[in-house]
Design an enzyme around this catalytic site. Structure first.
Site, PDB file in Angstrom:
ATOM      1  N   SER A 148       0.813  -1.165   0.072  1.00 41.48           N
ATOM      2  CA  SER A 148      -0.021  -0.147   0.029  1.00 41.48           C
ATOM      3  C   SER A 148       0.935   1.148   0.136  1.00 41.48           C
ATOM      4  CB  SER A 148      -0.950  -0.142   1.299  1.00 41.48           C
ATOM      5  OG  SER A 148      -1.600   1.182   1.298  1.00 41.48           O
ATOM      6  N   TYR A 181      -2.180   0.504  10.911  1.00 47.27           N
ATOM      7  CA  TYR A 181      -2.250  -0.277   9.309  1.00 47.27           C
ATOM      8  C   TYR A 181      -0.814   0.302   8.792  1.00 47.27           C
ATOM      9  CZ  TYR A 181      -3.712  -0.838   4.616  1.00 47.27           C
ATOM     10  OH  TYR A 181      -3.651  -1.462   3.386  1.00 47.27           O
TER      11      TYR A 181
END
Length: 282
Positions: A141, A154
């Site tokens: 990501s 995260y």
């Protein structure tokens, strides 16, 4: 292509589902990793045109070593001689919260699935990857490069994936096993609906002191989630397909809406970067 098998973890929805179905349509033999999938999710995965490649649903829990071993044995046992194998690590979870009040079990779960899940699956399949001179593609990501407020746990898990891949890429070089990370920006998937539900559930359990410390944050987080338009998961699936055939696949590929905004944000001097982000916070 018809002589390549690909395992895609977390293939029941979003990026994983789009990738598994796209690769099958291109003629690959796809093992679609499904864990606790609903009947509808399984039916959707099985809906691949008969003229395309073969898609087989396989049960795999990336946090369970025995589950990984079973999946590896199943795939290896069905792989014809001379075939190549590729691994697409996609399974992941995402929760948002101020770090001070985020429950430790949720912080650990994100690290367990997003990072240690990748580690365990790679290690489990390395003998097969080495034997077939295969490829590893991690769906990381842009959060692995840009850590933002109320998303720290995260982001930490994705930063860990980036560090892992950088080391692994060089360690596996003697066997010519390519390791590539895809860093998506904003992608339009059901994960955002789940995120809204998690925000309501978590903030609803906050103590009075926590609500007093962060009074505007629940609404702010929900506003940010609702504001995500995002690119189609297909842009990631297309990138996976291109990496599977690239002669020299890059270490990192950036795709999706606003990915270059986040990328360039991290190129700024830290005080300017922080000032820009802080100006948008409540």
């Amino acid at each position: 292509m018809n002589n390549t098998a690909v395992l895609v973890t977390g293939a029941t929805s979003g990026i994983g589902k789009a990738t598994a179905m796209h690769l099958a349509r291109l003629g690959y033999t796809v093992f679609a990793g499904a864990y606790r999938a609903s009947d509808q999710e399984l039916a959707d995965l099985a809906a691949v045109p008969s003229s395309a490649g073969r898609l087989q649903i396989i049960d795999i829990d990336v946090t369970d070593a025995e589950s990984i071993q079973r999946a590896c044995a199943q795939i290896e046992g069905s792989l014809p001689d001379g075939w190549s194998f590729a691994l697409v690590n996609n399974a992941g979870v995402a929760f948002g919260s101020p770090l001070e009040v985020e429950r430790l079990e949720k912080m650990r779960l994100q690290m367990e699935v997003n990072y240690f899940g990748v580690v365990q699956v790679v290690r489990g399949f390395l003998p097969l990857l080495r034997r077939t001179q295969g490829r590893i593609i991690n769906i990381s990501s842009i959060s692995g490069k840009s850590s933002l407020p109320f998303n720290g746990s995260y982001c930490a898990s994705k930063f860990a994936v980036e560090a892992f891949a950088d080391a692994l890429r060089l360690e596996l070089r003697p066997w010519r096993i390519h390791v590539s990370n895809i860093l998506p920006g904003d992608i339009r998937t059901a994960i955002w609906e789940k995120a809204l539900q998690e925000i309501d559930r978590d903030t609803g359990a906050w103590s009075e002191d926590q609500k007093r410390l962060y009074p505007a944050i629940p609404a702010f987080m929900k506003q940010q989630v609702k504001g995500v338009g995002g690119s189609s998961p297909r842009v990631v699936a297309d990138k996976v397909a291109s990496l599977l055939t690239a002669r020299r696949p890059p270490a990192r590929s950036y795709v999706g809406k606003r990915v270059w905004f986040y990328y360039l944000l991290e190129k700024l001097p830290t005080p300017i970067r922080d000032l820009l982000i802080a100006s948008r916070l409540p």
